[in-house]
Design an enzyme around this catalytic site. Structure first.
Site, short mmCIF file in Angstrom:
data_model
loop_
_atom_site.label_atom_id
_atom_site.label_comp_id
_atom_site.label_asym_id
_atom_site.label_seq_id
_atom_site.Cartn_x
_atom_site.Cartn_y
_atom_site.Cartn_z
N LYS A 52 0.84 -1.20 0.00
CA LYS A 52 0.00 0.00 0.00
C LYS A 52 0.88 1.25 0.00
O LYS A 52 0.60 2.22 -0.70
CB LYS A 52 -0.95 -0.03 1.21
CG LYS A 52 -2.06 -1.04 1.00
CD LYS A 52 -2.82 -1.41 2.26
CE LYS A 52 -3.72 -2.61 1.94
NZ LYS A 52 -4.41 -3.14 3.11
N GLN A 96 -5.06 -2.25 9.21
CA GLN A 96 -4.79 -3.53 8.56
C GLN A 96 -5.36 -4.68 9.40
O GLN A 96 -5.10 -4.76 10.60
CB GLN A 96 -3.26 -3.69 8.38
CG GLN A 96 -2.85 -4.91 7.61
CD GLN A 96 -3.36 -4.91 6.16
OE1 GLN A 96 -3.27 -3.92 5.45
NE2 GLN A 96 -3.93 -6.03 5.74
N ASP A 119 -11.34 1.93 3.22
CA ASP A 119 -11.58 0.49 2.98
C ASP A 119 -13.05 0.21 2.70
O ASP A 119 -13.40 -0.88 2.25
CB ASP A 119 -11.15 -0.32 4.22
CG ASP A 119 -9.82 -1.03 4.01
OD1 ASP A 119 -9.43 -1.21 2.83
OD2 ASP A 119 -9.18 -1.40 5.01
#
Ligand code: NAP
Length: 279
Positions: A52, A96, A119
């Site tokens: 990322k 995460q 997300d």
């Protein structure tokens, strides 16, 4: 002869388009950072976080990485999320997963401001997707839609079958395909006559998490098959949920693993960062 849907190439195209937009935002003083939080040292998570950051560097988005100790308490993590929610220089926050077992994942994900939830996991964004309102959309299913559209595959009016109903893939995939005017069926572990239902599909999406689960007898001749799975086979080789070798020749188009849906997830995260940050 089937068409191989090239996720590497399409994800690169998307990142290149975003690069220009990110540069313009920088010039206009509108650029904001993506904050990525990792708790603990899970090696797979470290790879994902690294990817990322690399993608942010490529597109031209500032990234901030917060690597917290495994023993970090839920309160400490929530404090950091609150601090980032309040920081105007930060446009997106990503925690995460998975988190260590002593931390309540739902509490943490719902603490992220929906406006910074790149997300697309916050119930507000999930709800907006369900009622057809704008908001952040889960990156993997959003990537599947881009793969289909950019490969010239029509979705409207098509019979789509999704195997898998997880919150991050199967369910948002169903909402996105509905939004594109497909007729959608969602299957799961309790579905009866799975093969017969799958065989109806013009577009079959496999998000099962079982290596090579979808075999040729699941697939209608000429269907499009999208393989979301990332698994290891008995030789520890990366493979999807679809038995590519037996299925591909029956399809009109299919994604490989690796190099299909996988690279699209990070590209769509970048999309959420750049497009979402403009709102
Ligand atoms: P998940 O949360 O484990 O969900 C799996 C789904 O498959 C569940 O809905 C489950 O049904 C269903 N299922 C399991 N066994 C089945 C069976 N025998 N017949 C029919 N349905 C069955 O997995 P996920 O997070 O959605 O991920 C799915 C796969 O995609 C995994 O391989 C994962 O690694 C991969 N993935 C890839 C990306 C990417 O970037 N490409 C991103 C996310 C996930 P129940 O609901 O009834 O249990």
């Amino acid at each position: 002869m089937y068409k191989l849907i090239d996720g590497k190439k399409i994800s690169q195209e998307i990142k290149d388009e975003l690069k220009e937009k990110a540069a313009a935002m920088k010039r206009e003083g509108k650029a904001r950072a993506l904050a990525v939080i990792q708790v603990g040292d899970d090696p797979a998570s470290s790879v994902y976080v690294g990817n990322k950051k690399k993608a942010c560097d490529y597109v031209g988005i500032e990234s901030q990485t917060y690597k917290l100790k495994e023993e970090t308490t839920q309160e400490e993590l929530l404090e950091l999320v609150e601090k980032l929610n309040a920081d105007d220089a930060v446009g997106g926050i990503l925690v995460q997963l998975p988190l260590p077992s002593h931390i309540n994942e739902y509490k943490v994900l719902t603490a992220i401001s929906p406006d910074k939830d790149v997300d697309g996991f916050h119930p507000v964004n999930v709800g907006n997707l369900s009622i057809g309102r704008p908001g952040f959309v889960s990156c993997t299913p959003a990537g599947v839609i881009q793969l289909l559209k950019r490969s010239g595959i029509e979705i409207e009016g098509k019979e789509c079958v999704i195997i898998g109903r997880s919150n991050i893939v199967g369910k948002p995939m169903a909402m996105l395909l509905l939004r594109e005017n497909a007729t959608v069926t969602v299957c799961h572990s309790k579905t009866k006559n799975l093969k017969e239902i799958a065989k109806r599909a013009d577009i079959l999406v496999a998000a099962v998490g079982r290596p090579k689960f979808v075999t040729a007898d699941f697939v209608k001749e000429g269907a499009v098959v999208i393989d979301v799975g990332i698994n290891r086979d008995q030789n520890n080789k990366l493979c999807g949920d679809v038995d590519f070798d037996s299925v591909a020749e029956h399809t009109s188009a299919i994604t490989p693993v690796p190099g299909g849906v996988g690279p699209m997830t990070v590209a769509m995260l970048m999309y959420n960062c750049v497009e979402g940050f403009c709102i």
